[in-house]
Design an enzyme around this catalytic site. Structure first.
Site, PDB file in Angstrom:
ATOM      1  N   ARG A 195       6.064 -20.780  -1.597  1.00 48.80           N
ATOM      2  CA  ARG A 195       5.927 -20.487  -0.217  1.00 48.80           C
ATOM      3  C   ARG A 195       5.851 -21.544   0.706  1.00 48.80           C
ATOM      4  O   ARG A 195       5.287 -22.814   0.272  1.00 48.80           O
ATOM      5  CB  ARG A 195       4.931 -19.422   0.041  1.00 48.80           C
ATOM      6  N   LYS A 340       5.666 -11.665  -0.070  1.00 50.73           N
ATOM      7  CA  LYS A 340       4.258 -11.980   0.544  1.00 50.73           C
ATOM      8  C   LYS A 340       4.206 -11.317   2.043  1.00 50.73           C
ATOM      9  O   LYS A 340       3.517 -11.396   2.705  1.00 50.73           O
ATOM     10  CB  LYS A 340       3.848 -13.271   0.362  1.00 50.73           C
ATOM     11  N   HIS A 359      -5.704  -8.286  -1.780  1.00 48.73           N
ATOM     12  CA  HIS A 359      -4.845  -9.270  -2.843  1.00 48.73           C
ATOM     13  C   HIS A 359      -5.421  -9.305  -4.239  1.00 48.73           C
ATOM     14  O   HIS A 359      -6.299 -10.252  -4.449  1.00 48.73           O
ATOM     15  CB  HIS A 359      -4.697 -10.767  -1.901  1.00 48.73           C
ATOM     16  N   SER A 377      -3.782 -17.793  -6.103  1.00 52.23           N
ATOM     17  CA  SER A 377      -2.408 -18.138  -7.094  1.00 52.23           C
ATOM     18  C   SER A 377      -2.700 -18.739  -8.300  1.00 52.23           C
ATOM     19  O   SER A 377      -3.697 -19.760  -8.204  1.00 52.23           O
ATOM     20  CB  SER A 377      -1.416 -18.867  -6.186  1.00 52.23           C
ATOM     21  N   LYS A 381      -4.841 -12.743 -11.868  1.00 49.67           N
ATOM     22  CA  LYS A 381      -4.530 -11.588 -11.698  1.00 49.67           C
ATOM     23  C   LYS A 381      -3.414 -10.896 -12.569  1.00 49.67           C
ATOM     24  O   LYS A 381      -3.720 -10.022 -12.820  1.00 49.67           O
ATOM     25  CB  LYS A 381      -4.108 -11.506 -10.144  1.00 49.67           C
ATOM     26  N   THR A 382      -2.342 -11.676 -12.622  1.00 54.16           N
ATOM     27  CA  THR A 382      -1.291 -10.974 -13.245  1.00 54.16           C
ATOM     28  C   THR A 382      -1.599 -10.956 -14.520  1.00 54.16           C
ATOM     29  O   THR A 382      -1.429  -9.747 -15.524  1.00 54.16           O
ATOM     30  CB  THR A 382       0.117 -11.746 -12.943  1.00 54.16           C
ATOM     31  N   ASP A 396      -0.614  -7.468  -8.118  1.00 57.78           N
ATOM     32  CA  ASP A 396      -0.828  -8.273  -7.039  1.00 57.78           C
ATOM     33  C   ASP A 396      -1.440  -7.748  -5.629  1.00 57.78           C
ATOM     34  O   ASP A 396      -2.137  -8.357  -4.579  1.00 57.78           O
ATOM     35  CB  ASP A 396       0.398  -9.417  -6.635  1.00 57.78           C
ATOM     36  N   ARG A 461       9.073 -18.388 -12.302  1.00 60.55           N
ATOM     37  CA  ARG A 461       8.531 -17.127 -12.029  1.00 60.55           C
ATOM     38  C   ARG A 461       9.487 -15.990 -12.849  1.00 60.55           C
ATOM     39  O   ARG A 461      10.550 -16.411 -12.908  1.00 60.55           O
ATOM     40  CB  ARG A 461       8.379 -16.802 -10.809  1.00 60.55           C
TER      41      ARG A 461
HETATM   42  N1  LIG Z   1      -8.729 -18.230 -19.154  1.00 57.76           N
HETATM   43  C1  LIG Z   1      -7.614 -18.073 -18.629  1.00 57.76           C
HETATM   44  N2  LIG Z   1      -7.630 -16.858 -17.976  1.00 57.76           N
HETATM   45  C2  LIG Z   1      -6.437 -16.615 -17.260  1.00 57.76           C
HETATM   46  N3  LIG Z   1      -5.555 -17.283 -17.280  1.00 57.76           N
HETATM   47  C3  LIG Z   1      -5.410 -18.400 -17.956  1.00 57.76           C
HETATM   48  C4  LIG Z   1      -6.530 -18.940 -18.649  1.00 57.76           C
HETATM   49  N4  LIG Z   1      -6.165 -19.818 -19.316  1.00 57.76           N
HETATM   50  C5  LIG Z   1      -4.830 -20.267 -18.936  1.00 57.76           C
HETATM   51  N5  LIG Z   1      -4.271 -19.387 -18.331  1.00 57.76           N
HETATM   52  C6  LIG Z   1      -2.931 -19.268 -17.560  1.00 57.76           C
HETATM   53  O1  LIG Z   1      -3.086 -19.415 -16.183  1.00 57.76           O
HETATM   54  C7  LIG Z   1      -2.162 -18.531 -15.219  1.00 57.76           C
HETATM   55  C8  LIG Z   1      -2.689 -17.494 -14.542  1.00 57.76           C
HETATM   56  O2  LIG Z   1      -1.512 -17.214 -13.711  1.00 57.76           O
HETATM   57  P1  LIG Z   1      -1.387 -15.617 -12.996  1.00 57.76           P
HETATM   58  O3  LIG Z   1      -1.957 -14.697 -14.074  1.00 57.76           O
HETATM   59  O4  LIG Z   1       0.247 -15.639 -12.908  1.00 57.76           O
HETATM   60  O5  LIG Z   1      -2.351 -15.990 -11.728  1.00 57.76           O
HETATM   61  P2  LIG Z   1      -1.981 -14.998 -10.317  1.00 57.76           P
HETATM   62  O6  LIG Z   1      -1.295 -13.490 -10.768  1.00 57.76           O
HETATM   63  O7  LIG Z   1      -3.605 -14.912  -9.931  1.00 57.76           O
HETATM   64  O8  LIG Z   1      -1.213 -15.845  -9.821  1.00 57.76           O
HETATM   65  C9  LIG Z   1      -1.177 -17.945 -16.431  1.00 57.76           C
HETATM   66  O9  LIG Z   1      -0.150 -18.933 -16.709  1.00 57.76           O
HETATM   67  C10 LIG Z   1      -2.024 -17.921 -17.803  1.00 57.76           C
HETATM   68  O10 LIG Z   1      -1.535 -18.047 -18.962  1.00 57.76           O
HETATM   69  C1  LIG Z   2       3.850 -15.115  -5.225  1.00 57.50           C
HETATM   70  C2  LIG Z   2       2.456 -15.555  -4.998  1.00 57.50           C
HETATM   71  O1  LIG Z   2       1.631 -14.927  -5.724  1.00 57.50           O
HETATM   72  P1  LIG Z   2       0.645 -15.146  -6.791  1.00 57.50           P
HETATM   73  O2  LIG Z   2       0.852 -16.864  -7.245  1.00 57.50           O
HETATM   74  O3  LIG Z   2      -0.840 -14.848  -6.434  1.00 57.50           O
HETATM   75  O4  LIG Z   2       0.914 -14.531  -7.939  1.00 57.50           O
HETATM   76  C3  LIG Z   2       2.528 -16.494  -4.033  1.00 57.50           C
HETATM   77  O5  LIG Z   2       1.364 -16.998  -3.830  1.00 57.50           O
HETATM   78  O6  LIG Z   2       3.628 -16.926  -3.715  1.00 57.50           O
HETATM   79 CA   LIG Z   3      -0.669 -13.270  -5.427  1.00 59.62          CA
HETATM   80 MN   LIG Z   4       0.461 -12.966  -9.633  1.00 55.41          MN
END
Ligand SMILES: Nc1ncnc2c1ncn2[C@@H]1O[C@H](COP(=O)(O)OP(=O)(O)O)[C@@H](O)[C@H]1O
Ligand SMILES: C=C(OP(=O)(O)O)C(=O)O
Ligand SMILES: [Ca+2]
Ligand SMILES: [Mn+2]
Length: 677
Positions: A195, A340, A359, A377, A381-382, A396, A461
């Protein structure tokens, strides 16, 4: 039937006699004839033994394989639906095209663009034609004497195409689009792979001047109405200059009382498929009665904004006009801007209805216990809301209303860097036909994706419909949350893996919105950078953070939710000397929160942050629960801890002068809930 007649390679007339001199080809070789004789001789040799196809020509054959889509079933019941059903299919299509033509209309020219439905590559189909002011049959329209030739051309509308159709469009016309081995569509987002928050603009008008959060720390950088219209015109002209544009009509928010109709106009099949996956997909019946959208995105991402235009500081501009209910995207093809951008809109619309927009990820246990996962980010969360033992409500964006929680979206957007099937099977398995894979690297022959390859970007992604996760909760709604988990990826390595928070602490950390990630993976970057993003989503909120915080406090109190702070980042030292906490341990911690056992644990209080940390968590080595134990160099630990505490204090200064909610005590308590040293 020509089946048994003679044929020859030279295509000569079969009646020409054998051995005539005419029969010699130009190179002097005798023509080869097949003989009728075989059948006459009673031989059992046939050219083809299967039934013959019921077509005279190749075109006819091709047309046989495509069946016309079934007409949508009319809804009965309400008088409005009965009226809709009474419309002929043709009339309905006309109205739909009129609505799209109106969306695409220039604000300065008299007539809208001429739009026709369907793929320009399929010329044989009779198009339905529409213009803003009138709808006519193809090529019977009155000549228009408008301002330019653009008024004379057609723009083909590819309306709510299916994933299969969008795959074909992408692979045929968009460079960098490929089928991967698992069936996902790999694509490139172009020069931007993330972004561009500094290029986001929000129209400041009479209403939004008072309503929105402006100034320091706010994501809302102002633009005036006129400049918005300049950019809108630029986007619309660009889109209408194309042979074809994609239009998606979809919904946001699974709460039926607060559902929003969105229209996305875009130039790339990639964008259309991305939004098909990320927004809620209407049923054919819902689409039939879609009518006018509540909000429209004009995505002209391949086309830059004009740097001579007022307020423009780069070639990228993402412009939000709340009064017009429109968003314009110029100069970035990163699809996350659309997702977003709409989230920002919800952060405005929902609080107006006393609904809190969040969020956060969200899931629900078998017994109906709901957990929210807030975090910036990359904090998890995911990853953590996708839990094989729980129902996924969303990864999200959510709403918390009087009725409970609802997902805003219809899909998930997972980070793919270093993704593995063993550690994250549900996300891994969701990367199949229909899924958009952005900016990944794959083997050119086998088409196996290498998730460890960051050649294009680290922000690779996958966008997939939520039902690709086997235990998704459809519809994506749930009761009031029991646990509110704040995720921070602390690259300083001083926050405990888990802390139980009281309400004031929850508010303090929610408003702070801390995370510290490593700036990148290149060598030389040793210093983690602290990020504070109010409400764990300062880039998307539209009102002052204290408005959301007050609503969260009120809801958590009312429904008795417990707050937790979970560090998914470093342990045993900061980035460079320690390691990221194992995902398996974080999952155990989260399990203990969900099950309620962590609430019953014994707690001790930490220095500086005053956090309550458990002495034991099932499946997690006890020594890691207090970070001081994991640091070899205790002095370095204390220094780092004070340093981080100082950063928190400094960040919170601007909020100290704001009142949070109606309860004065709460404001005092929140201020006191931060680090003390
Ligand atoms: N202890 C942990 N807890 C959560 N995620 C972790 C951990 N260690 C490594 N990771 C990695 O960190 C990243 C978290 O990203 P994601 O879940 O997509 O975050 P968000 O959705 O908040 O943007 C993933 O690639 C995940 O595999
Ligand atoms: C798509 C997004 O969300 P996140 O990294 O929290 O999954 C972003 O921040 O651009
Ligand atoms: Ca997000
Ligand atoms: Mn996410």
């Amino acid at each position: 039937m020509a089946a048994n007649s003679d044929f020859s390679f030279a295509g000569s007339n079969a009646s020409v006699k054998n051995n005539s001199p005419n029969e010699k080809g130009r190179n002097g070789l005798a023509k080869i004839h097949t003989q009728k004789k075989k059948a006459e001789a009673g031989e059992v040799c046939h050219d083809d033994s299967g039934p013959t196809v019921k077509a005279q020509t190749i075109d006819e054959l091709h047309s046989l394989q495509r069946k016309k889509s079934a007409p949508t079933t009319p809804i009965t019941g309400t008088p409005k639906a009965a009226f809709a059903a009474a419309l002929s299919e043709e009339e309905r299509q006309k109205q739909q095209l009129q609505s799209i033509s109106a969306s695409l209309a220039s604000l300065t020219r008299e007539t809208g663009p001429k739009v026709v439905k369907g793929d320009p590559a399929r010329k044989a189909e009779t198009p339905k034609v529409s213009s803003h002011s009138h709808v006519t049959e193809p090529f019977h329209y009155a000549p228009t004497f408008s301002t330019s030739d653009s008024a004379l051309k057609f723009t083909h509308i590819l309306y709510n195409l299916s994933p299969a159709e969008l795959y074909e469009q992408a692979i045929k016309y968009e460079k960098g689009s490929f089928l991967t081995a698992s069936g996902a569509l790999a694509t490139l987002s172009g020069a931007k792979t993330g972004r561009s928050p500094r290029d986001k603009r929000v129209v400041k008008d009479e209403t939004t001047t008072d309503e929105l959060w402006w100034g320091k720390g706010s994501p809302n950088i102002e633009m005036d109405e006129h400049t918005f219209l300049v950019n809108r015109e630029r986007a619309v002209d660009y889109l209408c200059s194309l042979d074809k544009v994609f239009v998606n009509d979809q919904f946001l928010n699974w709460d039926p009382n607060h559902r929003i109709k969105v229209r996305i106009v875009s130039a790339r099949a990639y964008h259309s498929l991305f939004m098909h996956n990320m927004c809620i997909r209407p049923t054919p019946e819902e689409l039939e009665n879609f009518g006018t959208p509540d909000f429209t995105i004009y995505n002209a991402g391949q086309f830059p904004c004009n740097r001579y235009t007022h307020y423009m500081t780069s070639s990228t501009s993402i412009d939000l006009n709340l009064a017009r209910r429109e968003m314009v995207i110029l100069g970035t093809q990163y699809a996350g801007e659309m997702k977003k951008g709409l989230f920002s809109v919800m952060h405005y619309l929902m609080p107006k209805r006393q609904i809190l927009s969040l969020h956060s990820g969200c899931n629900m246990g078998k017994g109906g216990d709901v957990a929210l996962f807030f975090g910036l980010s990359g904090t998890g969360k995911t990853t953590l809301s996708t839990d094989h033992n729980r129902y996924l409500i969303g990864d999200d964006e959510h709403c918390w209303s009087e009725n409970g929680v609802s997902n805003i979206e219809g899909g998930c957007y997972a980070k793919c860097v270093d993704l593995s099937g063993e550690k994250e099977p549900d996300i891994w398995n969701a990367i199949k036909f229909g899924t958009v894979l952005e900016n990944v690297v794959f083997d050119e022959h086998s088409r196996d994706v290498d998730y460890s390859d960051k050649s294009v970007t680290e922000n690779t992604r996958a966008a997939y419909p939520i039902e690709y996760i086997p235990n998704a909760k459809i519809p994506c709604v749930g009761p009031h949350p029991k646990n509110v988990i704040l995720l921070a990826c602390d690259a300083f390595g001083v926050l405990p893996p888990v802390s139980k928070l009281n309400l004031a602490q929850t508010m303090y950390h929610f408003i702070s919105g801390y995370t510290a990630l490593v700036a990148g993976t290149e060598d030389g970057i040793k210093e983690p950078t602290a990020t504070f993003s109010a409400c764990f989503g300062a880039a998307f909120i539209m009102l002052h953070p204290t408005k959301y915080a007050a609503m969260l406090a009120e809801k958590m109190k009312k429904h008795g939710a417990t707050g937790w702070l979970v560090n998914t980042g470093w342990s045993g030292g900061r980035y460079g000397s320690g390691n990221r906490i194992k995902l398996a341990y974080t999952r155990k911690i989260i399990d203990a929160i969900h099950s309620g056992t962590l609430l019953e644990a014994n707690y001790v209080k930490t220095e500086v942050f005053g956090l309550e940390i458990p002495t034991e968590v099932e499946g997690v080595p006890s020594e890691i629960l207090n970070p001081v134990n994991t640091w070899f160099d205790k002095a370095a630990y204390n220094d780092t801890l004070s340093k981080l505490g100082g950063l928190f204090k400094k960040n919170f200064e601007v909020f100290a002068s704001y009142k949070i909610g109606t309860d004065n005590n709460l404001t005092e308590e929140i201020l006191a809930a931060g680090p003390n040293f």
